[in-house]
Design an enzyme around this catalytic site. Structure first.
Site, short mmCIF file in Angstrom:
data_model
loop_
_atom_site.label_atom_id
_atom_site.label_comp_id
_atom_site.label_asym_id
_atom_site.label_seq_id
_atom_site.Cartn_x
_atom_site.Cartn_y
_atom_site.Cartn_z
N GLY A 161 0.72 -1.23 -0.18
CA GLY A 161 0.12 0.11 0.04
C GLY A 161 0.97 1.22 0.18
N ASP A 206 4.77 -3.13 -7.19
CA ASP A 206 3.93 -2.09 -6.69
C ASP A 206 3.84 -0.85 -7.25
OD1 ASP A 206 3.41 -3.97 -4.50
OD2 ASP A 206 5.15 -3.31 -3.20
#
Length: 304
Positions: A41, A249
């Protein structure tokens, strides 16, 4: 520009570099130990921010030094910390091994990420956004709850299924973009994915479950996007990776940024590939994530 809501994890990476990975029951002498802030995240959030995207991140860290560090990092990146919750559990930790070829093996202790509760989801803020991006470093019920709420509010959903785990049958039709690597894709279809053709076949199977688009990141083989109308293959850029941590990511963050700017899918895949490739040229997760001008210069120097 569309606004991106990230339901995401925070993990501090404890990185050990070595010439080769140890076998079972074997010890090897490492070369270096370093710590880097990361977590899927956080990495995706920083990638979007450094590209110039409009975002909000909702997650949870511990009431410890690692958690304090994450709060400071977000502030320095001019990212709001209003929706970062604090937990009595420790901040997530990733134990990362890097070999001499830049490949990695990672064990994650998720800590505060697993303490995220349904009531921690910033629904009012989510409703103000256009795109929802999440990963699998929170509890399954939380991730799937977030996807449901996002789709109920008509957000475009991007789901990065990492680490690999089962997805409930009723969640598949709520996913607009699923972004596995070949290992994660193989897990979801219970078949080994070794080639581009394997990835194409596996992606087609996932489309039958209701997903709108499947994007498989294939490392040095590039990336592949499959939907009911298109098959787009993007070759990898020729580079020598130093550290592949956060490459996936940054790819996901870059792809979300492209969707937020209404770029076409072909260019979005190329742009995200470039962002991912650049990330592998520097050690660490967040420290390795590049900015918009870096990506454009890289594309220019590589024929685009």
């Amino acid at each position: 520009m569309k606004k991106i809501f990230i339901l995401g994890s925070f993990v501090y990476d404890l990185v050990t570099s070595m010439d080769r990975f140890p076998e079972a029951k074997e010890s090897v002498v490492g070369n270096k130990f370093e710590t880097f802030p990361g977590g899927k995240g956080a990495n995706q959030c920083i990638a979007i921010s450094r590209l110039g995207g409009d975002l909000v991140i909702n997650g949870k860290v511990g009431k410890d030094n690692f958690g304090d560090n994450f709060i400071e990092i977000l502030k320095k990146e001019n990212i709001s910390t209003d929706f970062i919750k604090r937990s009595e559990e420790s901040t997530g930790i990733g134990c990362v091994q890097l070999d001499g070829n830049g490949q990695n093996r990672i064990c994650i202790v998720l800590g505060a990420n697993h303490d995220f509760q349904k009531e921690d989801l910033a629904i009012d803020e989510l409703k103000k956004c256009d795109i929802f991006l999440t990963q699998f470093e929170m509890r399954r019920e939380i991730t799937e709850y977030g996807i449901k709420v996002a789709k109920e509010n008509n957000l475009i959903t991007i789901v990065n299924p990492a680490p690999a785990r089962e997805i409930s049958k009723d969640i598949y039709p709520l996913i607009d973009y699923l972004t596995p690597n070949e290992k994660e894709l193989g897990f979801l279809v219970n078949k080994e994915v070794l080639t581009i053709e394997d990835a194409h076949i596996a992606a087609e199977e996932l489309l039958t479950r209701g997903i709108k688009n499947v994007i498989c990141t294939l490392g040095e083989k590039g990336s592949l996007l499959v939907n009911k109308d298109l098959v787009i293959y993007q070759t990898a850029f020729k580079i020598k990776p130093v550290d592949t941590v956060a490459a996936g990511d940054s790819f996901n963050g870059a792809f979300a940024y492209c969707l937020a700017n209404d770029f076409d899918l072909d260019y979005s895949l190329k742009f995200a590939n470039a962002m991912g490739a650049l990330t592998t040229l520097t050690k660490g997760a967040i420290p390795s994530i590049k900015r918009y001008n870096d990506v454009m210069e890289f594309l220019k120097n590589n024929g685009d």
